[in-house]
Enzyme design. Structure first.
Site, PDB file in Angstrom:
ATOM      1  NE  ARG A 150      -3.691  -0.880   2.583  1.00 42.34           N
ATOM      2  CZ  ARG A 150      -4.003  -1.114   3.856  1.00 42.34           C
ATOM      3  NH1 ARG A 150      -3.952  -0.139   4.752  1.00 42.34           N
ATOM      4  NH2 ARG A 150      -4.363  -2.319   4.260  1.00 42.34           N
ATOM      5  NE  ARG A 199      -7.850   8.685   2.689  1.00 36.15           N
ATOM      6  CZ  ARG A 199      -8.078   9.878   2.159  1.00 36.15           C
ATOM      7  NH1 ARG A 199      -7.247  10.884   2.354  1.00 36.15           N
ATOM      8  NH2 ARG A 199      -9.162  10.087   1.442  1.00 36.15           N
ATOM      9  NE  ARG A 214      -9.227   8.322  -2.296  1.00 35.69           N
ATOM     10  CZ  ARG A 214     -10.439   8.688  -1.969  1.00 35.69           C
ATOM     11  NH1 ARG A 214     -11.048   9.638  -2.645  1.00 35.69           N
ATOM     12  NH2 ARG A 214     -11.062   8.116  -0.976  1.00 35.69           N
ATOM     13  CG  ASP A 264      -9.353  -2.729  -3.163  1.00 34.44           C
ATOM     14  OD1 ASP A 264      -8.895  -2.173  -2.152  1.00 34.44           O
ATOM     15  OD2 ASP A 264     -10.136  -3.706  -3.102  1.00 34.44           O
ATOM     16  CE1 TYR A 306     -12.811  -6.643   2.838  1.00 31.94           C
ATOM     17  CE2 TYR A 306     -11.327  -8.334   2.020  1.00 31.94           C
ATOM     18  CZ  TYR A 306     -11.552  -7.204   2.784  1.00 31.94           C
ATOM     19  OH  TYR A 306     -10.529  -6.640   3.493  1.00 31.94           O
TER      20      TYR A 306
END
Lengths: 334, 334
Positions: free
Chosen positions: B23, B27, B36, B72, B143
């Site tokens: 990752r 962020r 974003r 993702d 998921y």
């Protein structure tokens, strides 16, 4: 001598393995749910006669080979001055602490006389050994910091990493109270102690050593005459470290490891576990029998094995599955 | 040849270990947060030029030794007919499936052309190897069943235990799509594939073998010519099983194990990991340097070691700590 204490000594040579379950007196039992209509969880925990009654429920019904004092690892936090209550569906709620200074230290044994009295009542009544228990310092600290159940202990780990000195102070405070508490339980008559480090599995190898293992070692070394079981979630990766505890303890394994594999690595240590609690919750009777047979086959003729789950029994587990588990163990004449 | 691919082959003999982070485009980077503000997460993931731009951000800023395609693991679920979106602070949200029959199977490569195009753009621009990736069937299935992030996958495990046949059907459907997806990424030009079984750690040993490992094996055996890394949370207890995958893969370890210990057990396997992401999040610069030095010392002169975290970098990690990590690795001339 009974099967449980024999297995704790590694001397259970001509019989089936003993079986008991973590949280065996709990919500999955209708008798327990009935009691809970009359009393709060805390109400049950603080009344010696009710402690004894609840502790005995699963022994009477299922014939487990050991009883465990009905209580909670967090009651001790009240002796440190914390506000604790339990909410339906949410579990324990504690006013989170911001510093070690906010803790006090009431003498543990008088503050928790209800537990000691419950143990004395039980020792008069029980035919099986009685296990006392306490939370391990890291796990208790995590509840004090998070204020309750948390997914990944972010606040706890942040405190631990940002301020390891004060985190160690916190662990020391909890450790001292825990030692007093265990001493009291032993004097009241328990036959064995289990330590629960239920949140150790969030730690890295180094942090486990520094913030969990070291305190387990300090506690274990205080009690050389009573058998001790150490349960960690994370024991599947920390077991070789746990096996270094002195005096040697029994290791209660979570459900992620292969027991046969652990036995090869630790030929003599008493091993407890390690069925997946979700199996007991969701499987059919046939699947339960199959899973239990698989475990018993792996641990066949093992004089130092205690059959248990890898964590506490879940509240909605069908009683039929508990019967299936016990019957399968009972018919296993080794 | 570059450090990363050398280490993947176990041939990184005269240099520091390579480093990249799971990752790593995310962020914690201000450039990413700025992007974003203009684009949704899904908007970034579906636009080849933006995929390439975001993928390159951490390479340009930090000089990581490998890039990983910005995407993702759940995008593939759209090719199975699922409704997927991402909510701020909550993560992925999928309309949970009730049965395997509700899934369709759109051809994966045309449906995910944006990823393939992003990879082609990146291969024109990048100076470092490019890692493609996919979720492992068990994790993707979880998921689909939970509908998003869940603490302990209770619904998934219930389905798996109550109806293993249909759970296997579900895993098969996901596996077929995953193989197509990886094939497409390889044809588009990635140099390596990482499989993410991020939720394998909830499984028992037997269930890991039956519901995770078997599918990892099926996927890995389809791709004999490209280096593959398998990441599990739970690799600290499943690593000996993962080492049995054929052809041999690199194992990306979570942060609970001692790398030196795993290296003794698996002398030749390429090992990736395993700093605790919380260290990078919460520690001081000095602590980061100390932790990294400790890891590098354990893996000194190791020709098959890739420095990484034990899971993805956390969104609020200070960039200073990422610099401290990288500088410590860079100055480590072995």
């Amino acid at each position: 001598m009974d099967l449980f204490l024999k297995a704790m000594k590694g001397e259970n040579k001509k019989s089936r393995p003993p079986i008991w379950l973590m949280r065996q007196a709990g919500r999955y039992m209708p008798e327990y749910r009935t009691l809970r209509e009359k009393y709060s969880f805390m109400g049950l925990c603080k009344h010696p006669e009710l402690i004894a009654e609840v502790t005995e429920l699963p022994i009477k019904r299922f014939g487990f080979d050991a009883a465990i004092v009905f209580s909670d690892i967090l009651l001790i936090t009240e002796t440190l001055g914390c506000e604790l209550h339990f909410e339906e569906g949410r579990g324990p709620v504690i006013t989170p602490i911001e510093s070690v200074d906010s803790l006090v230290h009431h003498p543990v044994v008088p503050s928790m006389q209800f537990v000691m009295d419950g143990i004395r009542l039980l020792k008069e009544r029980l035919q099986v050994p009685l296990i006392g228990f306490a939370g391990a310092p890291f796990t208790v600290a995590s509840y004090l910091i998070e204020g309750g159940v948390s997914r990944d202990l972010k606040k706890t780990k942040r405190w631990m990493i940002e301020n390891p000195e004060s985190f160690h102070q916190l662990l020391q405070v909890i450790k001292r109270a825990t030692i007093e508490y265990i001493q009291g339980q032993i004097e009241a008559g328990v036959d064995c102690i289990q330590l629960f480090d239920s949140w150790a599995h969030v730690l890295s190898w180094n942090h486990f050593e520094e913030f969990s293992f070291r305190y387990l070692q300090d506690i274990v070394s205080e009690f050389k005459k009573i058998p001790i079981i150490v349960f960690c979630r994370g024991s599947s990766f920390f077991y070789e470290k746990l096996a270094q505890l002195e005096p040697q303890v029994a290791i209660s394994l979570d459900w992620h490891c292969d027991m046969a594999h652990i036995r090869k690595k630790l030929p003599k240590t008493t091993l407890q576990g390690n069925l997946d609690p979700d199996i007991l919750l969701a499987a059919s009777r046939e699947q339960v029998v199959q899973e239990v047979d698989l475990l018993l086959e792996k641990m066949k003729d093992d004089p130092a094995f205690i059959c248990n789950l890898g964590h506490g029994i879940l509240p909605t587990t069908p009683e039929e599955n508990v019967y299936a588990l016990i019957e399968t163990v009972h018919k296993n004449k080794i």
